[in-house]
Design an enzyme around this catalytic site. Structure first.
Site, PDB file in Angstrom:
ATOM      1  N   HIS A   1      -2.158  -6.799   0.574  1.00  0.00           N
ATOM      2  CA  HIS A   1      -0.978  -7.676   0.503  1.00  0.00           C
ATOM      3  C   HIS A   1      -0.077  -7.449   1.719  1.00  0.00           C
ATOM      4  CE1 HIS A   1       2.452  -9.736  -1.688  1.00  0.00           C
ATOM      5  NE2 HIS A   1       3.058  -9.120  -0.690  1.00  0.00           N
ATOM      6  N   GLU A   2       0.215  -6.177   2.019  1.00  0.00           N
ATOM      7  CA  GLU A   2       1.089  -5.871   3.165  1.00  0.00           C
ATOM      8  C   GLU A   2       0.411  -6.227   4.484  1.00  0.00           C
ATOM      9  OE1 GLU A   2       4.041  -5.478   2.459  1.00  0.00           O
ATOM     10  OE2 GLU A   2       3.673  -5.047   0.347  1.00  0.00           O
TER      11      GLU A   2
ATOM     12  N   CYS B   1       6.227 -10.582  -4.241  1.00  0.00           N
ATOM     13  CA  CYS B   1       6.576 -10.291  -2.845  1.00  0.00           C
ATOM     14  C   CYS B   1       8.079 -10.425  -2.655  1.00  0.00           C
ATOM     15  CB  CYS B   1       5.850 -11.292  -1.946  1.00  0.00           C
ATOM     16  SG  CYS B   1       6.156 -11.044  -0.195  1.00  0.00           S
ATOM     17  N   LEU B   2       8.661  -9.501  -1.899  1.00  0.00           N
ATOM     18  CA  LEU B   2      10.111  -9.531  -1.674  1.00  0.00           C
ATOM     19  C   LEU B   2      10.531 -10.750  -0.844  1.00  0.00           C
ATOM     20  CD1 LEU B   2      10.746  -5.730  -1.053  1.00  0.00           C
ATOM     21  CD2 LEU B   2      11.151  -7.039  -3.150  1.00  0.00           C
TER      22      LEU B   2
ATOM     23  N   GLY C   1       6.026  -2.119  -1.398  1.00  0.00           N
ATOM     24  CA  GLY C   1       5.539  -2.235  -0.026  1.00  0.00           C
ATOM     25  C   GLY C   1       6.450  -3.158   0.757  1.00  0.00           C
TER      26      GLY C   1
HETATM   27 CO    CO Z   1       4.848  -9.331   0.470  1.00  0.00          CO
END
Ligand code: CO
Length: 183
Positions: A140-141, A98-99, A45
């Protein structure tokens, strides 16, 4: 086109994002670029604030997780102007990453289902109840649109233990497979 990903500590990740209109410039290209960036980074995501835009857009392709979570089969979707209007009382703990926080993964407790209203890339309205692992990814997104990140849910002790790692991320000392924007 690959976009650089905004890293933890940058104020853009803390801002409230705004709805967009149908004539938002180059929306198709933006969505394509977000998918490219997400796939290259091996994420499931990516939310617009993570690529530097405070608009209520996120993309998801959770299909790589099908082996662990069968419900994500075909769960590839664009959410525009997303608004969660209902959440279950029942919660579940899931390990998240998370990125924008590379190298960190922690258990987070979230509602097991949410009701969400959004438009897709054709600006068609949707009103859906999403559950299972799909609901975790969506929440999350979605949090990114409201200026939140998953570690905000951790207790004080856990957060203190992560301090060094977080400082390293913000300083660009964590190596990533994608370009980054540092605070
Ligand atoms: Co994230």
């Amino acid at each position: 086109m690959l976009l650089p990903i905004v890293q933890y500590g940058h104020p853009i990740l803390r801002k409230m994002s705004e709805d967009i209109t149908k004539d938002y410039p180059n929306l198709d290209k933006l969505i394509a670029d977000m998918y490219d960036t997400m796939y290259k980074a091996e994420g499931i995501g990516l939310a617009a604030p993570q690529i530097g835009k405070n608009i209520r857009v996120f993309v998801i392709d959770a299909t790589p997780c099908e082996e662990d979570y069968p419900e994500v089969k075909d769960f590839k979707r664009v959410f525009i102007n997303a608004h969660i209007i209902e959440r279950s009382e029942e919660t579940v703990k899931t390990c998240e990453g998370c990125l924008s926080l590379p190298g960190i993964s922690e258990d987070v407790e979230r509602p097991t289902w949410v009701r969400i209203q959004y438009v897709d890339e054709k600006f068609e309205q949707h009103d859906e109840v999403i559950s299972g692992y799909c609901a975790i990814v969506v929440q999350h997104e979605y949090d990114h649109l409201d200026g939140k990140v998953f570690i905000d849910y951790l207790g004080a002790l856990k957060k203190r233990l992560l301090k060094g790692k977080l400082a390293a991320i913000s300083a660009g000392k964590v190596s990533t497979r994608f370009r980054t924007v540092l605070p």
